[in-house]
Design an enzyme around this catalytic site. Structure first.
Site, PDB file in Angstrom:
ATOM      1  N   ARG A 774       1.669 -24.025 113.816  1.00  0.00           N
ATOM      2  CA  ARG A 774       2.179 -23.166 112.752  1.00  0.00           C
ATOM      3  C   ARG A 774       3.640 -22.743 112.970  1.00  0.00           C
ATOM      4  O   ARG A 774       4.454 -22.804 112.061  1.00  0.00           O
ATOM      5  CB  ARG A 774       1.308 -21.904 112.707  1.00  0.00           C
ATOM      6  CG  ARG A 774       1.699 -20.873 111.687  1.00  0.00           C
ATOM      7  CD  ARG A 774       0.977 -19.548 111.973  1.00  0.00           C
ATOM      8  NE  ARG A 774      -0.433 -19.748 112.244  1.00  0.00           N
ATOM      9  CZ  ARG A 774      -1.366 -19.826 111.306  1.00  0.00           C
ATOM     10  NH1 ARG A 774      -1.027 -19.694 110.047  1.00  0.00           N
ATOM     11  NH2 ARG A 774      -2.621 -20.016 111.630  1.00  0.00           N
ATOM     12  N   TYR A 814      -8.670 -16.918 104.160  1.00  0.00           N
ATOM     13  CA  TYR A 814      -8.383 -15.901 105.177  1.00  0.00           C
ATOM     14  C   TYR A 814      -7.889 -14.580 104.583  1.00  0.00           C
ATOM     15  O   TYR A 814      -7.497 -13.679 105.322  1.00  0.00           O
ATOM     16  CB  TYR A 814      -7.264 -16.370 106.125  1.00  0.00           C
ATOM     17  CG  TYR A 814      -7.441 -17.744 106.718  1.00  0.00           C
ATOM     18  CD1 TYR A 814      -8.597 -18.081 107.421  1.00  0.00           C
ATOM     19  CD2 TYR A 814      -6.426 -18.691 106.608  1.00  0.00           C
ATOM     20  CE1 TYR A 814      -8.727 -19.343 107.981  1.00  0.00           C
ATOM     21  CE2 TYR A 814      -6.558 -19.953 107.178  1.00  0.00           C
ATOM     22  CZ  TYR A 814      -7.711 -20.273 107.856  1.00  0.00           C
ATOM     23  OH  TYR A 814      -7.848 -21.505 108.418  1.00  0.00           O
ATOM     24  N   CYS A 841     -12.163 -23.277  89.160  1.00  0.00           N
ATOM     25  CA  CYS A 841     -13.262 -22.467  88.623  1.00  0.00           C
ATOM     26  C   CYS A 841     -13.996 -21.735  89.730  1.00  0.00           C
ATOM     27  O   CYS A 841     -15.130 -22.072  90.093  1.00  0.00           O
ATOM     28  CB  CYS A 841     -14.205 -23.361  87.823  1.00  0.00           C
ATOM     29  SG  CYS A 841     -13.379 -23.919  86.330  1.00  0.00           S
ATOM     30  N   GLU A 842     -13.310 -20.780  90.275  1.00  0.00           N
ATOM     31  CA  GLU A 842     -13.855 -19.918  91.335  1.00  0.00           C
ATOM     32  C   GLU A 842     -13.143 -18.584  91.162  1.00  0.00           C
ATOM     33  O   GLU A 842     -11.911 -18.553  90.994  1.00  0.00           O
ATOM     34  CB  GLU A 842     -13.455 -20.435  92.736  1.00  0.00           C
ATOM     35  CG  GLU A 842     -14.060 -21.728  93.145  1.00  0.00           C
ATOM     36  CD  GLU A 842     -15.289 -21.551  94.013  1.00  0.00           C
ATOM     37  OE1 GLU A 842     -15.625 -20.401  94.373  1.00  0.00           O
ATOM     38  OE2 GLU A 842     -15.922 -22.573  94.309  1.00  0.00           O
TER      39      GLU A 842
END
Ligand code: ADP
Ligand code: ASP
Ligand code: MG
Length: 892
Positions: A774, A814, A841-842
């Site tokens: 990261r 997260y 679609c959530e």
């Protein structure tokens, strides 16, 4: 010059009051008088410049709305000095005399800065101080004598203030607060509390107000002091000047009480301890009461009651930054969505655990034991009970500290039960409306407490607080971590712009140290790349800069890039050119690195898979890369695969760390790593196939900001390496945090370098390896996405974009925060808060909540989602059969 509207900077701009008139007079209910009560704390009265501010503010309030009462504390440190005199006077005359002289001198010196003759103005107080310090009552620490001595601090500061302001032409008049603050004796009050921690009577009669007004329209008086019915001096307890101001506010039915201090309001945590703490712009009385009671020293806990009962609005403001509007506490706080508003802590908590076998259903047991607490003047705070045990906490009061009351309590309780006193403890409290409906968001916070020894958990019946009592030492340093988790989990809704203002870091200017992001000066280039969206853009110079910065960490011998963060071939080549090896976790990644980086030497490649299939190890062996095992299973089940190999072994150090539970990779709950207890078994299995453990590895999480963590990991691994004997290198993994929030500090590479240098110096025989992912690429990447629709529904504004959780899953997975700006309208002012949502679609398909994008934002605009170079494209999917996001590079 390009100007970026940082969504998080805007609350601060909006908090700066255009004039000093923070409450327009016409907003004040008619029943109120026009009085303003302005209280200035210790640090606010300890500099000449602050007295100039006091004078200016008092005059401004008077001009705006009517008469003004200024209430002051003692000069900073003076009450402590008086307490030291009280202590010394009981046994050491010489020391007492020295302390008394020093305190007089402090006042003389301060008066000199005001060009005031101290002996002329407060010489009689110096004489009182001398006389009281030699008073016969000292020998028995008489509480009345203590009150008279402590009262001198406020009496002196207010007199100096009056003299200075008069000298500046401000006609303020001194009054003695004791003529107005009348102590009342509550039931069960101890002798100590009746003089040293008093409550006062609130007379709201018009007659009182009329008589008070006769004294003048610009007055100065003392906080902290009162008089009882026998006309004896009493005090309100440490920090009690706030409460004096509140009593005056209530008695005068004031238009407002303003508490002027050294921070611009009440924050979501003590800003001195948690720089990321956010200013709470609006609170209702109940929430503010809870925050103050549970440890936020900025307000004396008793100060809210009088204001609440009389419905007087209470402000907290900063004398050094009078332009900031601070915190407003009143009855009509902003929209009360459930959420944690603050986290506070109190030290010096005493737990009393009472064990009695026969207690179950025994009528009157609690009544008996609580009568003993009452008899000792101790008020119980938290209670936990079980079949045979009741544990209670006692507030840290001066009463507890300064007498042997606990011993006496225990002696009396012993008649009823077995008593255990647990000290020193600290309470950590989450405060906010609807705590019970927030539990699902508190799992990370609970996990932190799960690692500590928690003595007591208590949930208040008003659903405003959740408190954990731990050992005092365990509470040390916990608050910043918990605060971060509360934000990350969404439990503390910092995007609610009506409540949460800027962070202390932003206000105090510490945030400015962070360099501008590369994308801020590349608007045109980025807009031209936004032809097919969603599209990630990676800025190679930023990845190079991070690589160089890490290469400069001297203690590190070898560095690998964990390619799972972002396997884009150009990034791999850039980082290999910068001296990094590559760390892969799958067969696919292994093939990919050799295909992307021509001529890559296998010794520069690590293979650190998790629960990989047998043939993946076979492939790794064939490629000649260094294999890491993290359990004994592969060795025992497929011994031939590892015959004669030099292996790296991944250890589970027994704890995890990181920005979210899902990225913590150590501890029993995580699937990674061999526990040290099974080392012998592993070595035996390796021996069978003549494999050698030449490296130890641990990676316990991601997004870690505390450098001490790597020191701990390395030390643990080095201890094991000594037992193994064949180890040549120790790999402490990655996990370096990056600043996702605009005001977050950069990762402290210096501290990281120092921590690694320490362990390297302690164990120079091992090579030190690291494998960040990261850190190298997150800030190098942005996601460009186009606005599809802007919709208002039932008061919630949503800006739809063509990137959803399929393109960037971190917010959904997260609760991660990514800064979002409207790249097409960087110059436009921020508008009302809106949720930025994707097309999946959530209901969890939300990229950012309550973001203040420009009101002009419209279909077709390009939004930029920042710091998405790591785990952005790499975790993208074709969910809902939406295409994978495109990727693009910038190299200048
Ligand atoms: P004064 O002398 O003006 O009465 P205090 O020292 O009593 O000031 O209170 C201000 C201090 O309260 C701040 O400097 C800060 O360290 C502390 N504090 C603790 N918790 C909080 C909080 N939640 N918000 C603001 N300040 C807090
Ligand atoms: N001077 C007193 C103290 O230091 C009261 C106050 O400042 O509020 O506790
Ligand atoms: Mg105070």
């Amino acid at each position: 010059m390009l100007r970026v509207q940082h969504a998080l900077l805007s609350p601060m701009e909006s908090l700066v009051s255009a004039s000093t008139a923070v409450v327009p007079p016409n907003a004040v209910a008619n029943s109120r008088s026009a009085w303003s009560v302005l209280k200035f704390g210790g640090t606010s009265v300890s500099k000449r410049s602050r007295w100039d501010t006091i004078g200016r503010l008092a005059m401004a309030r008077q001009a705006e709305s009517g008469p003004v009462l200024v209430v002051v504390s003692a000069i900073s440190g003076v009450t402590n000095a008086l307490l030291a005199i009280i202590d010394a006077a009981q046994r050491d005359a010489d020391k007492t005399a020295a302390l008394v002289s020093a305190l007089c001198e402090t006042h003389r010196e301060f008066a000199a800065t005001l060009q005031i003759d101290a002996d002329g103005v407060i010489g009689h107080r110096f004489a009182e101080l001398r006389a009281l310090s030699g008073d016969a009552r000292a020998t028995c620490a008489d509480v009345g004598w203590q009150a008279e001595l402590q009262a001198l601090g406020e009496l002196m500061s207010s007199a100096l203030g009056e003299a200075y302001l008069n000298q500046q032409g401000i006609p303020i008049r001194w009054i003695d607060a004791r003529q107005h603050m009348r102590a009342i004796v509550l039931p069960n009050t101890t002798e100590w509390a009746a003089r040293l921690s008093v409550n006062c009577h609130i007379d709201t009669s018009p007659d009182y107000r009329a008589a008070f007004a006769e004294q003048g329209a610009l007055l100065i008086t003392q906080g902290f002091i009162a008089r009882d019915e026998a006309e004896r001096t009493c005090i309100l307890g440490r920090g009690g000047s706030d409460t004096s101001a509140a009593y005056f506010g209530a008695r005068l039915q004031a238009a407002r009480v303003e508490i002027w201090t050294d921070v611009p309001g009440m924050f979501s945590a003590n800003p001195r301890e948690v720089p990321q703490a956010r200013l709470l712009s609006r609170l209702d009385y109940e929430e503010a009461q809870e925050i103050a009671t549970t440890g936020a020293k900025v307000l004396h806990p008793r100060c809210i009651g009088p204001c609440r009962e009389s419905r007087v609005p209470l402000w907290i403001r900063d004398t050094e930054r009078p332009e900031l509007a601070g915190t407003l506490i009143d009855a009509s706080a902003a929209d009360a969505a459930p959420g944690v508003k603050a986290i506070s802590t109190r030290k010096g908590i005493v737990l009393v655990s009472m064990e009695s076998i026969g207690m179950w259903q025994q009528v009157g047991f609690l009544a008996d034991v609580f009568a003993i607490f009452r008899a000792h003047g101790l008020s119980v705070d938290l209670i936990g009970s079980a079949e045979s045990n009741v544990t209670v906490s006692l507030d840290p009061s001066e009463n507890l500290v300064s007498s042997n009351v606990i011993d006496a309590l225990c002696a009396d309780l012993a008649a009823f039960c077995r008593v255990k006193v647990i000290v020193p403890c600290a309470s950590i409290t989450l405060v906010g409306r609807g705590m019970r409906s927030l539990l699902h968001k508190l799992s990370d916070v609970m996990a932190v407490f799960g690692r500590e020894r928690v003595h007591l958990i208590s949930q208040s019946s008003n659903d405003l607080n959740l408190t954990f009592v731990v050992d005092e030492a365990a509470a040390e340093g916990l608050l910043p971590k918990l605060h971060e988790l509360l934000i990350a989990s969404g439990a503390m809704p910092v995007d609610e712009a009506a409540v949460f203002g800027p962070s202390w870091r932003q206000i105090s200017g510490q945030a400015a140290a962070r360099a501008a992001c590369w994308w801020q000066s590349r608007q045109t280039a980025l807009l031209s790349l936004a032809t097919g969206t969603p599209r990630y853009v990676y800025h190679l110079p930023t990845a190079r800069a991070r690589a160089q910065a890490l290469a400069a960490v001297e203690a590190v011998d070898r560095r690998f890039y964990a390619i799972k963060a972002n396997p884009h071939p150009a990034l791999l080549r850039t980082l290999v050119d910068a001296g990094f090896g590559l760390e892969c976790v799958s067969e696919g990644e292994l093939r990919h690195v050799f295909a992307s980086v021509p001529g890559l030497d296998p010794v520069r490649v690590l293979f650190t898979p998790s629960f990989a299939a047998r043939q993946e190890y076979a492939e790794a062996r064939a490629l000649g890369v260094r294999i890491t095992l993290d359990s004994v299973y592969p060795l025992q089940m497929w011994p031939a695969l590892f015959r004669g190999l030099d292996l790296q072994l991944r250890i589970d150090p027994g704890f995890g760390s990181g920005h979210h539970e899902k990225v913590r990779t150590g501890g029993k709950g995580a699937k990674f790593g061999l526990p040290a207890t099974r080392l012998a078994e592993f070595l035996a299995a390796a021996d069978v196939v003549a494999a050698r453990v030449v490296g130890l590895h641990a990676h316990i999480g991601s997004g870690v900001t505390d450098a001490a963590h790597w020191r701990t990991v390395y030390s643990q691994l080095a201890g094991l390496a000594e037992q193994i004997g064949t180890v040549e290198s120790i790999d402490v993994g990655g996990g370096l945090g990056v600043p996702y929030e605009p005001d977050a500090p950069d990762f402290d590479l210096q501290a990281y370098g120092r921590a690694l240098a320490e362990v390297k110096a302690a164990w120079p025989q091992y090579e030190l390896w690291i494998e960040p992912g990261r850190y190298l690429v997150a800030e190098a990447g942005v996601l460009l996405t186009r606005v599809t629709q802007c919709v208002d529904k039932l008061g919630v504004r949503r800006i739809g974009v063509d990137a959803g959780m399929n393109a960037l899953i971190r917010p959904a997975l997260y609760g991660a925060y990514h800064e979002i700006v409207n790249l097409s309208r960087l110059e436009d002012a921020p508008g009302a808060p809106a949720d930025v949502v994707g097309p999946i679609c959530e209901s969890g398909d939300v990229l950012g909540r309550r973001r203040r994008l420009p009101a002009s934002t419209q279909e077709g605009d390009v939004l930029l989602i920042a710091t998405t170079g790591a785990y952005g494209a790499a975790m993208a999917s074709t969910y809902n059969l939406r295409a994978l996001p495109a990727e693009e590079l910038l190299d200048d």
